[in-house]
Design a protein around this motif. Structure first.
Motif, mmCIF file in Angstrom:
data_model
loop_
_atom_site.group_PDB
_atom_site.id
_atom_site.type_symbol
_atom_site.label_atom_id
_atom_site.label_comp_id
_atom_site.label_asym_id
_atom_site.label_seq_id
_atom_site.Cartn_x
_atom_site.Cartn_y
_atom_site.Cartn_z
ATOM 1 N N TYR A 1 0.828 -1.204 0.000
ATOM 2 C CA TYR A 1 0.000 0.000 0.000
ATOM 3 C C TYR A 1 0.863 1.255 0.000
ATOM 4 N N PHE A 2 1.865 1.285 0.885
ATOM 5 C CA PHE A 2 2.685 2.497 0.962
ATOM 6 C C PHE A 2 3.548 2.679 -0.292
ATOM 7 N N VAL A 3 4.043 1.566 -0.841
ATOM 8 C CA VAL A 3 4.823 1.680 -2.078
ATOM 9 C C VAL A 3 3.957 2.271 -3.189
ATOM 10 N N LEU A 4 2.722 1.738 -3.304
ATOM 11 C CA LEU A 4 1.792 2.248 -4.314
ATOM 12 C C LEU A 4 1.536 3.744 -4.119
ATOM 13 N N MET A 5 1.292 4.125 -2.863
ATOM 14 C CA MET A 5 1.031 5.536 -2.563
ATOM 15 C C MET A 5 2.172 6.433 -3.014
ATOM 16 N N PHE A 6 3.396 6.059 -2.581
ATOM 17 C CA PHE A 6 4.520 6.947 -2.860
ATOM 18 C C PHE A 6 4.834 7.007 -4.350
ATOM 19 N N ARG A 7 4.659 5.904 -5.049
ATOM 20 C CA ARG A 7 4.977 5.926 -6.482
ATOM 21 C C ARG A 7 3.980 6.771 -7.263
ATOM 22 N N LEU A 8 2.666 6.510 -7.033
ATOM 23 C CA LEU A 8 1.663 7.288 -7.766
ATOM 24 C C LEU A 8 1.728 8.762 -7.380
ATOM 25 N N SER A 9 1.985 9.021 -6.081
ATOM 26 C CA SER A 9 2.084 10.408 -5.634
ATOM 27 C C SER A 9 3.233 11.115 -6.331
ATOM 28 N N ASP A 10 4.341 10.422 -6.448
ATOM 29 C CA ASP A 10 5.511 11.057 -7.052
ATOM 30 C C ASP A 10 5.235 11.408 -8.512
ATOM 31 N N ARG A 11 4.494 10.533 -9.201
ATOM 32 C CA ARG A 11 4.173 10.826 -10.589
ATOM 33 C C ARG A 11 3.342 12.109 -10.682
ATOM 34 N N GLU A 12 2.330 12.209 -9.806
ATOM 35 C CA GLU A 12 1.496 13.414 -9.809
ATOM 36 C C GLU A 12 2.294 14.635 -9.362
ATOM 37 N N TYR A 13 3.205 14.425 -8.424
ATOM 38 C CA TYR A 13 3.982 15.532 -7.858
ATOM 39 C C TYR A 13 4.889 16.159 -8.905
ATOM 40 N N ARG A 14 5.508 15.323 -9.743
ATOM 41 C CA ARG A 14 6.389 15.847 -10.788
ATOM 42 C C ARG A 14 5.631 16.774 -11.733
ATOM 43 N N GLU A 15 4.383 16.391 -12.022
ATOM 44 C CA GLU A 15 3.532 17.200 -12.885
ATOM 45 C C GLU A 15 3.252 18.565 -12.243
ATOM 46 N N VAL A 16 2.974 18.526 -10.920
ATOM 47 C CA VAL A 16 2.699 19.767 -10.193
ATOM 48 C C VAL A 16 3.917 20.683 -10.230
ATOM 49 N N ILE A 17 5.082 20.120 -9.926
ATOM 50 C CA ILE A 17 6.304 20.923 -9.859
ATOM 51 C C ILE A 17 6.645 21.480 -11.238
#
Lengths: 54, 470, 126
Positions: free
Chosen positions: C103-119
């Motif tokens: 669960y946490f691996v999934l969270m951090f990976r998908l979050s990072d993908r969205e985060y790069r877009e934001v940045i």
């Protein structure tokens, strides 16, 4: 009717009173103000003014 | 009806798009009251299940290890929140440091942990009224009106403004804390006449060291909710100073209260009884034989539950409001009351949910849901901290508070969370899996559907430089 | 990078989203309950004709039991003898570890993908 039965009824009555107060104010506010004003809050706008980073 | 000039930029220094926002009125004492107020109820009920899980000594070990866990939480939160000062607390932290999906999950942890705790508190108020009525000779009191009244009264208080809400919390929390101190002094541990019998009542660990691990599950109860201080970040006058002060003073208060509670209770009752008691401090007061102490601890229990429910409404609504404001949830929830300056729609929305759980679900389920959401949140924090220091090293942005010995607190926190997951697994493994599955399904829903309503760059609101490595 | 413009959500859509979340919440809470998989409780092991001695209680403990309203050992023995069962299988432990870590691996990976877009959108435009 003993004091505890009275308290039960009083608690129901007060609950209803608070519910009415909240809902009445909610309806009044939503019909008085424009939706754009109510949802105009933006995160971090205070910081942008008061704190200098970098 | 008085109308304040909501559009005036001089009112609180706001300009830009915000016409109506939350208002900065709170001081460090309110932060303390919010944090300790939510938690202190844990000393009045719930912590003693740790005694049942592993015996008296196991509960003390769990108390101190959980205290260490929460000290790490408080230090980490103090540093990040004194820098990311916006309503939503850990949700806003996650949004800036980890990413949107994590933020959505953290927001849900917060809302569920607090709403469930609120329901549990209301249930306890009802139970207490029933008990007092029975002691006064009235059997079969219906607890429902008192459950409903406590939720609706506190929701109304929260609706009317944050300052009055937290002043109320400050007073009743202080009374509940002083009641614990007086109970300790009342047992006079230094005199020969003391009713405490530690030497005779204490036993060996009934389950061995496995019981100590199992006790960590309810060890969290001594402190669960102290991280809620972060939710006030948008409403304190000087967040960079008040939040670290209030949070760290809060955790110190709680370590003292928890240790005193343990000491008095295990010296007064056999552990087998204590481990299943519904109101341990009230029982302890009963064992001292003093009517004054009995009344005081009865009042303390009532005040502690109300303070906790009050803080929970405050925190859950702030988190829900922040998510609405960012369109993570329907934008309708992102509204602020133009006169009272509270997130009034979020407060209203969470009332029926709290009522449904308080009136319809069993207490231990509600409590477990709350603990698990909290635990998932604590597991997120150390990763958040490490990423925060990595993306913005010390000196690159202005921090209100810098915690010492990084990354030691983060690593200790990860290890303690792992132990606690194991402890929960021993008792409630199925619920743990069900909870995580719930968060996975909700996350997929967010990632695949809900996220398209969110403006990308606008979520990043802090005036910080670009993170390193991106 | 082009700026992403989200669609405005209709009132109905907002209501549907809230209902979806509520359904998920109640499902997570009540499903384990209905399936009878809710938490373990401690179970007592009663003795025949228990005495305070056979229950391992010393004088001070007996005095406290009496003060708590348990006048004789029979009344108190269910509380005194109940114990949790902490036995568990390796398989269920592994399942838990995999679910939580996954669960946490999934969270951090998908979050990072969205985060790069934001940045990229936030800092790319400056």
């Amino acid at each position: 009717m003993d004091v505890w039965t009275f308290l039960e009824v009083a608690a129901w009555a007060l609950s209803a009173l608070f519910a009415v107060l909240i809902i009445a104010d909610w309806i009044r506010i939503d019909s008085t103000y424009d939706e754009d004003v109510l949802t105009s809050s933006r995160e971090g706008e205070i910081e942008a003014l008061t704190e200098e980073h970098r | 009806m008085a109308q304040t000039d909501i559009a005036s930029p001089v009112a609180d220094g706001m300009v830009h798009a915000t016409k109506v926002g939350l208002v900065r009125v709170l001081g460090p004492a309110h932060v303390w009251a919010l944090g300790v107020g939510i938690v202190l109820v844990g000393e009045y009920m719930g912590w003693n299940f740790a005694v049942g899980k592993g015996g008296a000594y196991a509960a003390l070990i769990a108390c101190w290890f959980a205290g260490l866990l929460y000290s790490c939480v408080a230090m980490i939160d103090s540093e990040v929140t004194s820098t990311v000062a916006a309503a939503g607390g850990q949700y806003t932290q996650a949004k800036h440091i980890v990413g949107p999906l994590m933020a959505f999950n953290v927001g849900l942890y917060l809302v569920f942990a607090y709403t469930m705790l609120e329901a549990a508190n209301a249930l306890t108020v009802g139970f207490l009224m029933e008990t007092v009525a029975a002691m006064a000779g009235h059997e079969g009191l219906n607890p429902q009106p008192f459950i409903v009244l406590s939720i609706l009264f506190l929701a109304w208080l929260n609706y009317r403004g944050v300052l009055a809400t937290l002043n109320f919390s400050l007073v009743i929390t202080a009374v509940a804390f002083v009641a614990i101190l007086i109970l300790f002094l009342g047992t006079a541990p230094w005199s020969d006449a003391t009713p405490l019998r530690h030497a005779e009542l204490m036993t060996d660990l009934p389950y061995g060291w496995l019981g100590v691990l199992a006790a960590m599950h309810f060890g969290l109860w001594y402190y669960l909710g102290i991280e809620g201080t972060c939710q006030a970040a948008e409403e304190v006058r000087s967040p960079a100073r008040s939040l670290p002060f209030g949070t760290l003073a809060g955790i110190m208060t709680l370590v003292i209260a928890a240790t005193l509670t343990w000491y008095v209770c295990v010296g007064l009752m056999p552990w087998e009884y204590l481990g299943q008691s519904g109101v341990p401090l009230f029982d302890a007061a009963r064992m001292t034989g003093s009517t004054a102490l009995l009344v005081l601890l009865g009042v303390g229990t009532l005040f502690a539950t109300l303070a906790s429910a009050n803080g929970c409404i405050n925190d859950a609504s702030r988190a829900w409001f922040s998510m609405g404001r960012d369109h993570y949830l329907p934008a309708w929830f992102g509204a602020v009351h133009p006169v009272y300056r509270t997130p009034y729609r979020s407060i209203i929305f969470l009332v029926p949910i709290a009522l449904v759980f308080a009136l319809g679900a069993p207490l231990d389920q509600v409590v477990t849901f709350s603990i698990l959401s909290g635990l998932l949140g604590y597991t997120f924090m150390p990763f958040n901290m490490i990423m925060f220091r990595r993306k913005w090293p010390l000196g690159s942005i202005k921090r209100g508070y810098v915690h010492p010995m990084h990354p030691v607190p983060a690593i200790v926190l990860i290890l303690l969370c792992a132990v606690t997951f194991f402890a929960v697994f021993l008792g409630y493994g199925t619920q743990l899996i069900a909870m995580v599955v719930f968060y996975i399904v909700a996350s997929l829903w967010f990632h695949l559907r809900r996220y398209r309503y969110v403006k990308r760059a606008d979520q990043f609101t802090m005036p910080w430089p670009k993170p390193q490595g991106y | 990078m082009a700026r992403y413009r989200p669609p405005a959500q209709s009132k109905l859509g907002q209501i549907v989203d809230v209902i979806v979340l509520l359904a998920l919440t109640f499902g997570a809470l009540y499903l384990p309950l209905y399936m009878g998989l809710a938490g373990r409780t401690a179970s007592p092991s009663p003795q025949e004709n228990p005495t305070w001695e056979s229950l391992g209680q010393n004088e001070a403990m007996v005095e406290r039991w009496n003060a708590l309203g348990y006048a004789d050992p029979t009344a108190a023995q269910d509380i005194i003898t109940s114990r949790f069962d902490y036995s568990f299988g390796a398989l269920s432990l592994i399942v838990m570890v995999v679910v939580v870590v996954g669960y946490f691996v999934l969270m951090f990976r998908l979050s990072d993908r969205e985060y790069r877009e934001v940045i990229a959108e936030k800092f790319g435009r400056e």
